[in-house]
Scaffold this motif. Structure first.
Motif, PDB file in Angstrom:
ATOM      1  N   ARG A   1       0.833  -1.193   0.000  1.00  0.00           N
ATOM      2  CA  ARG A   1       0.000   0.000   0.000  1.00  0.00           C
ATOM      3  C   ARG A   1       0.875   1.253   0.000  1.00  0.00           C
ATOM      4  NH1 ARG A   1      -2.091  -4.163   2.539  1.00  0.00           N
ATOM      5  NH2 ARG A   1      -4.330  -4.581   2.465  1.00  0.00           N
ATOM      6  N   GLY A   2       0.579   2.167  -0.917  1.00  0.00           N
ATOM      7  CA  GLY A   2       1.292   3.430  -0.977  1.00  0.00           C
ATOM      8  C   GLY A   2       2.690   3.352  -1.545  1.00  0.00           C
ATOM      9  N   GLU A   3       3.111   2.193  -2.028  1.00  0.00           N
ATOM     10  CA  GLU A   3       4.473   2.017  -2.518  1.00  0.00           C
ATOM     11  C   GLU A   3       4.561   2.332  -4.007  1.00  0.00           C
ATOM     12  OE1 GLU A   3       7.919  -1.437  -2.182  1.00  0.00           O
ATOM     13  OE2 GLU A   3       5.845  -2.039  -2.583  1.00  0.00           O
ATOM     14  N   VAL A   4       5.751   2.779  -4.442  1.00  0.00           N
ATOM     15  CA  VAL A   4       6.040   2.952  -5.867  1.00  0.00           C
ATOM     16  C   VAL A   4       7.009   1.849  -6.273  1.00  0.00           C
ATOM     17  CG1 VAL A   4       6.927   4.464  -7.674  1.00  0.00           C
ATOM     18  CG2 VAL A   4       5.721   5.456  -5.713  1.00  0.00           C
ATOM     19  N   LEU A   5       6.513   0.909  -7.062  1.00  0.00           N
ATOM     20  CA  LEU A   5       7.328  -0.206  -7.547  1.00  0.00           C
ATOM     21  C   LEU A   5       7.632   0.007  -9.018  1.00  0.00           C
ATOM     22  CD1 LEU A   5       8.550  -3.110  -7.372  1.00  0.00           C
ATOM     23  CD2 LEU A   5       6.261  -3.946  -8.004  1.00  0.00           C
ATOM     24  N   ALA A   6       8.903   0.000  -9.375  1.00  0.00           N
ATOM     25  CA  ALA A   6       9.301   0.100 -10.779  1.00  0.00           C
ATOM     26  C   ALA A   6       9.621  -1.300 -11.293  1.00  0.00           C
ATOM     27  CB  ALA A   6      10.514   1.007 -10.928  1.00  0.00           C
TER      28      ALA A   6
ATOM     29  N   ALA B   1      -6.290  10.941 -16.242  1.00  0.00           N
ATOM     30  CA  ALA B   1      -7.549  11.363 -15.614  1.00  0.00           C
ATOM     31  C   ALA B   1      -8.539  10.199 -15.556  1.00  0.00           C
ATOM     32  CB  ALA B   1      -8.144  12.537 -16.387  1.00  0.00           C
ATOM     33  N   MET B   2      -8.618   9.422 -16.638  1.00  0.00           N
ATOM     34  CA  MET B   2      -9.511   8.266 -16.650  1.00  0.00           C
ATOM     35  C   MET B   2      -9.062   7.222 -15.631  1.00  0.00           C
ATOM     36  SD  MET B   2     -10.071   7.926 -20.786  1.00  0.00           S
ATOM     37  CE  MET B   2     -11.066   6.449 -20.686  1.00  0.00           C
ATOM     38  N   ALA B   3      -7.748   7.052 -15.492  1.00  0.00           N
ATOM     39  CA  ALA B   3      -7.218   6.029 -14.584  1.00  0.00           C
ATOM     40  C   ALA B   3      -7.446   6.374 -13.122  1.00  0.00           C
ATOM     41  CB  ALA B   3      -5.732   5.812 -14.857  1.00  0.00           C
ATOM     42  N   ILE B   4      -7.424   7.656 -12.783  1.00  0.00           N
ATOM     43  CA  ILE B   4      -7.592   8.048 -11.374  1.00  0.00           C
ATOM     44  C   ILE B   4      -9.023   8.450 -11.051  1.00  0.00           C
ATOM     45  CG2 ILE B   4      -5.189   8.824 -11.246  1.00  0.00           C
ATOM     46  CD1 ILE B   4      -6.275  11.723 -11.290  1.00  0.00           C
ATOM     47  N   ALA B   5      -9.912   8.334 -12.029  1.00  0.00           N
ATOM     48  CA  ALA B   5     -11.282   8.824 -11.863  1.00  0.00           C
ATOM     49  C   ALA B   5     -12.010   8.150 -10.700  1.00  0.00           C
ATOM     50  CB  ALA B   5     -12.069   8.625 -13.161  1.00  0.00           C
ATOM     51  N   THR B   6     -11.702   6.890 -10.449  1.00  0.00           N
ATOM     52  CA  THR B   6     -12.405   6.148  -9.404  1.00  0.00           C
ATOM     53  C   THR B   6     -11.597   6.039  -8.110  1.00  0.00           C
ATOM     54  OG1 THR B   6     -11.543   4.082 -10.347  1.00  0.00           O
ATOM     55  CG2 THR B   6     -13.724   4.796 -11.075  1.00  0.00           C
ATOM     56  N   ASN B   7     -10.561   6.875  -7.985  1.00  0.00           N
ATOM     57  CA  ASN B   7      -9.693   6.854  -6.804  1.00  0.00           C
ATOM     58  C   ASN B   7      -9.168   5.443  -6.537  1.00  0.00           C
ATOM     59  OD1 ASN B   7     -10.067   9.647  -6.161  1.00  0.00           O
ATOM     60  ND2 ASN B   7     -12.090   9.114  -5.366  1.00  0.00           N
ATOM     61  N   PRO B   8      -8.407   4.889  -7.490  1.00  0.00           N
ATOM     62  CA  PRO B   8      -7.951   3.505  -7.351  1.00  0.00           C
ATOM     63  C   PRO B   8      -6.961   3.338  -6.211  1.00  0.00           C
ATOM     64  CG  PRO B   8      -6.775   4.576  -9.141  1.00  0.00           C
ATOM     65  CD  PRO B   8      -7.845   5.535  -8.689  1.00  0.00           C
ATOM     66  N   ARG B   9      -6.851   2.127  -5.725  1.00  0.00           N
ATOM     67  CA  ARG B   9      -5.863   1.805  -4.695  1.00  0.00           C
ATOM     68  C   ARG B   9      -4.548   1.375  -5.323  1.00  0.00           C
ATOM     69  NH1 ARG B   9      -8.755  -2.392  -0.970  1.00  0.00           N
ATOM     70  NH2 ARG B   9      -6.927  -1.984   0.347  1.00  0.00           N
ATOM     71  N   LEU B  10      -4.612   0.927  -6.580  1.00  0.00           N
ATOM     72  CA  LEU B  10      -3.414   0.531  -7.312  1.00  0.00           C
ATOM     73  C   LEU B  10      -3.517   1.059  -8.736  1.00  0.00           C
ATOM     74  CD1 LEU B  10      -0.794  -1.045  -7.845  1.00  0.00           C
ATOM     75  CD2 LEU B  10      -2.198  -3.078  -8.269  1.00  0.00           C
TER      76      LEU B  10
ATOM     77  N   GLY C   1      -2.138   8.515  -1.839  1.00  0.00           N
ATOM     78  CA  GLY C   1      -1.629   7.372  -1.110  1.00  0.00           C
ATOM     79  C   GLY C   1      -1.811   6.047  -1.831  1.00  0.00           C
ATOM     80  N   MET C   2      -2.154   6.092  -3.112  1.00  0.00           N
ATOM     81  CA  MET C   2      -2.341   4.850  -3.868  1.00  0.00           C
ATOM     82  C   MET C   2      -0.991   4.183  -4.132  1.00  0.00           C
ATOM     83  SD  MET C   2      -3.086   6.356  -7.705  1.00  0.00           S
ATOM     84  CE  MET C   2      -1.887   7.466  -8.501  1.00  0.00           C
ATOM     85  N   ALA C   3      -1.024   2.884  -4.352  1.00  0.00           N
ATOM     86  CA  ALA C   3       0.163   2.165  -4.793  1.00  0.00           C
ATOM     87  C   ALA C   3       0.343   2.410  -6.287  1.00  0.00           C
ATOM     88  CB  ALA C   3       0.022   0.682  -4.517  1.00  0.00           C
ATOM     89  N   LEU C   4       1.595   2.455  -6.733  1.00  0.00           N
ATOM     90  CA  LEU C   4       1.888   2.737  -8.137  1.00  0.00           C
ATOM     91  C   LEU C   4       2.915   1.735  -8.650  1.00  0.00           C
ATOM     92  CD1 LEU C   4       1.766   4.559 -10.702  1.00  0.00           C
ATOM     93  CD2 LEU C   4       3.541   5.971  -9.639  1.00  0.00           C
ATOM     94  N   ILE C   5       2.571   1.030  -9.724  1.00  0.00           N
ATOM     95  CA  ILE C   5       3.525   0.172 -10.432  1.00  0.00           C
ATOM     96  C   ILE C   5       3.901   0.889 -11.715  1.00  0.00           C
ATOM     97  CG2 ILE C   5       3.923  -2.027 -11.585  1.00  0.00           C
ATOM     98  CD1 ILE C   5       2.005  -3.329  -9.651  1.00  0.00           C
ATOM     99  N   LEU C   6       5.167   1.218 -11.839  1.00  0.00           N
ATOM    100  CA  LEU C   6       5.665   1.971 -12.986  1.00  0.00           C
ATOM    101  C   LEU C   6       6.494   1.048 -13.869  1.00  0.00           C
ATOM    102  CD1 LEU C   6       5.926   4.821 -14.284  1.00  0.00           C
ATOM    103  CD2 LEU C   6       7.972   5.147 -12.889  1.00  0.00           C
TER     104      LEU C   6
END
Length: 326
Positions: free
Chosen positions: A107-112, A240-249, A279-284
């Motif tokens: 949760r809340g991590e940025v993973l590349a 904008a479309m990706a964050i529209a629903t306040n995703p957790r990941l 505070g969402m998790a992000l996989i880059l």
């Protein structure tokens, strides 16, 4: 932590969202930018010593009483999303795109996730989202999101998660947007289907999202078709479309592909700001190690469908273990 450092009078954390789940933590606050600049990331210290942390806190946060220490986010012991021994085979050709991949993000991590083309970066994520074609066979010892089994879900159960709690920014935004519909129609469709908003509420939310991602004339852009926007503007619409629903990941698959250097920086800055704000998790998913160094908490290196190495970002750059990584 108290047992390891008995001289510590009080313990604090950087994540207010998890404060309620950590009774051993005395108080919580947001991570100062100055600490991030010193190498302290949002949810971890990446192996930095206790003395380093204490010295930086004394310099940067003198208001903290002597004897206190700020610790990283502790979480609840379980990853937000996990794939263990994941495998994806294109059955019509017998080609194994991903073989024995282990991946997890907290949760809340940025993973590349890094690696050359064909290393299985995108396929791993598409498999988790259930977006591979029917000809593909996906197996894993475990594939979960927030403790829920993604492999054995019904299509209806999966639709409750994908596009709502897990979203993805695909490569080449102009190709990902439907050329037959305006940007406004496409983002409003997401909001009405996944968030259950009325037509009027969806339009208002779409304008708000376009403002949030920095699109000029957000109301006017609702009426624009993809071919009427630049690559950077199209990418902002996709975000904008990706964050529209306040995703957790949020999974960002090469989000700066085919963009010029200036626009690349703007898009990356936008993603990191949104990640810190929500505070969402992000996989880059990326090829660019410079981007990894600037944004990631942890890095996973893949090659020919296999994981070569995994480490926190500072350790990976300072002491890469695998010859492929070096």
């Amino acid at each position: 932590f108290r047992a390891a450092f008995p001289e510590v009078a009080q313990v604090a954390c950087f994540d207010t969202a998890f404060h309620a789940h950590m009774p051993e933590v005395d108080y919580a606050f947001a991570l100062p930018k100055e600490l991030r600049d010193q190498g302290v990331r949002r949810y971890g210290f990446h192996g930095l010593s206790y003395d380093f942390i204490a010295a930086r806190l004394a310099e940067i946060a003198p208001d903290l009483a002597r004897g206190k220490v700020v610790v990283a986010h502790l979480g609840n012991g379980a990853s937000l999303c996990a794939i263990d021994n994941g495998r994806s085979v294109a059955s019509t050709m017998g080609f194994t795109a991903v073989d024995g991949i282990d991946l997890h993000v907290d949760r809340g991590e940025v993973l590349a996730v890094v690696g050359e083309s064909g290393s299985g970066k995108s396929v791993s994520m598409l498999a988790a989202m259930g977006l591979l074609p029917d000809t593909a066979t996906v197996t894993a010892d475990e594939m979960t999101f927030d403790g829920r089994d993604l492999l054995n879900m019904t299509p209806r159960q999966r639709r409750q998660i994908i596009g709502r709690e897990i979203t993805m920014i695909f490569q080449e935004p102009i190709a990902s947007l439907n050329p037959s519909f305006t940007a406004g129609y496409q983002i409003e469709e997401v909001l009405r289907f996944n968030a259950g908003l009325s037509r009027k509420a969806a339009r208002a939310r779409a304008i708000e999202l376009f403002q949030q991602v920095g699109l000029p004339d957000p109301e006017g852009k609702l009426k624009s078709y993809p071919h009427q926007m630049s690559g950077g503007q199209s990418q902002r619409v996709m975000i904008a479309m990706a964050i529209a629903t306040n995703p957790r990941l949020l999974i960002a698959d090469e989000p700066t592909t085919a963009l010029d250097v200036t626009i690349q920086k703007q898009i990356l800055d936008l993603l990191m700001r949104l990640q810190e704000d929500t505070g969402m998790a992000l996989i880059l998913i990326t090829h660019d190690m410079g981007v990894v160094a600037e944004t990631a908490d942890r890095v996973q290196v893949q090659y020919k469908g296999k994981k070569m190495e995994e480490a926190d970002v500072l350790s990976l750059f300072e002491n890469p273990k695998n010859p492929y990584t070096r």
